[in-house]
Design a protein around this motif. Structure first.
Motif, PDB file in Angstrom:
ATOM      1  N   ALA A 167       0.840  -1.194   0.000  1.00  0.00           N
ATOM      2  CA  ALA A 167       0.000   0.000   0.000  1.00  0.00           C
ATOM      3  C   ALA A 167       0.878   1.247   0.000  1.00  0.00           C
ATOM      4  CB  ALA A 167      -0.913   0.019   1.226  1.00  0.00           C
ATOM      5  N   HIS A 168       0.333   2.321  -0.539  1.00  0.00           N
ATOM      6  CA  HIS A 168       0.990   3.629  -0.519  1.00  0.00           C
ATOM      7  C   HIS A 168       0.009   4.611   0.098  1.00  0.00           C
ATOM      8  CE1 HIS A 168       2.204   7.498  -2.615  1.00  0.00           C
ATOM      9  NE2 HIS A 168       3.167   7.231  -1.762  1.00  0.00           N
ATOM     10  N   TYR A 169       0.426   5.261   1.171  1.00  0.00           N
ATOM     11  CA  TYR A 169      -0.429   6.222   1.872  1.00  0.00           C
ATOM     12  C   TYR A 169       0.199   7.605   1.799  1.00  0.00           C
ATOM     13  CZ  TYR A 169      -2.499   2.054   3.966  1.00  0.00           C
ATOM     14  OH  TYR A 169      -3.106   0.841   4.157  1.00  0.00           O
ATOM     15  N   GLN A 170      -0.618   8.615   1.618  1.00  0.00           N
ATOM     16  CA  GLN A 170      -0.198  10.011   1.697  1.00  0.00           C
ATOM     17  C   GLN A 170      -0.960  10.603   2.871  1.00  0.00           C
ATOM     18  OE1 GLN A 170      -1.160  11.327  -2.293  1.00  0.00           O
ATOM     19  NE2 GLN A 170       0.973  11.060  -2.900  1.00  0.00           N
ATOM     20  N   LEU A 171      -0.252  10.807   3.966  1.00  0.00           N
ATOM     21  CA  LEU A 171      -0.888  11.261   5.203  1.00  0.00           C
ATOM     22  C   LEU A 171      -0.597  12.731   5.458  1.00  0.00           C
ATOM     23  CD1 LEU A 171       0.069   8.220   7.427  1.00  0.00           C
ATOM     24  CD2 LEU A 171      -2.189   8.744   6.529  1.00  0.00           C
ATOM     25  N   LEU A 172      -1.644  13.484   5.715  1.00  0.00           N
ATOM     26  CA  LEU A 172      -1.499  14.879   6.104  1.00  0.00           C
ATOM     27  C   LEU A 172      -1.038  14.947   7.556  1.00  0.00           C
ATOM     28  CD1 LEU A 172      -4.759  16.304   4.510  1.00  0.00           C
ATOM     29  CD2 LEU A 172      -2.430  16.327   3.565  1.00  0.00           C
ATOM     30  N   SER A 173      -0.615  16.105   7.980  1.00  0.00           N
ATOM     31  CA  SER A 173      -0.218  16.329   9.371  1.00  0.00           C
ATOM     32  C   SER A 173      -1.328  15.883  10.318  1.00  0.00           C
ATOM     33  CB  SER A 173       0.080  17.813   9.579  1.00  0.00           C
ATOM     34  OG  SER A 173       0.290  18.091  10.929  1.00  0.00           O
TER      35      SER A 173
END
Length: 116
Positions: free
Chosen positions: A49-55
């Motif tokens: 999986a690839h996640y792009q997490l905000l602050s």
């Protein structure tokens, strides 16, 4: 065969609190981060999986894995890597917990409470 499906739920969702969590990921930093995850059952990759997490964003994947021990690798922003063996079951203390804090990524077993 790698699974490309993942279910991210809001930390305030009733479903999140009641669901069977196999993977919990939390960004406790003040910046956006990319995380690439590979989960292995023995020598076979069973999930990526690839996640792009905000602050300060967190989420979880539910009903992703069968009960058992897994080798988990997480790469933060394509640079820093962490690997750990984690047992997954219906118990909250047997959940893959990936945390980003102080520009470092860690993998632990069991979800710890977030800081107020």
């Amino acid at each position: 065969m790698p699974s490309s499906s993942r279910t991210l739920l809001s930390a305030t969702s009733e479903e999140w609190r009641l669901a069977h969590e196999d993977l919990h990921i939390r960004n406790d930093s003040d910046a956006k981060h990319d995380v690439y995850i590979e989960i292995y059952d023995d020598e076979e990759c069973c999930h990526t999986a690839h996640y792009q997490l905000l602050s300060s964003q967190s989420g979880c994947s539910v009903n992703l894995l069968r009960n058992g021990c897994y080798k988990v690798t997480a790469v933060l922003d394509g640079q820093q890597e962490s690997t750990a063996a984690v047992t997954v079951s219906d118990e909250p203390e047997q959940t893959i917990f990936i945390q980003i804090q102080n520009d470092r990524i860690t993998i632990e077993q069991g979800v710890t409470p977030s800081c107020p």
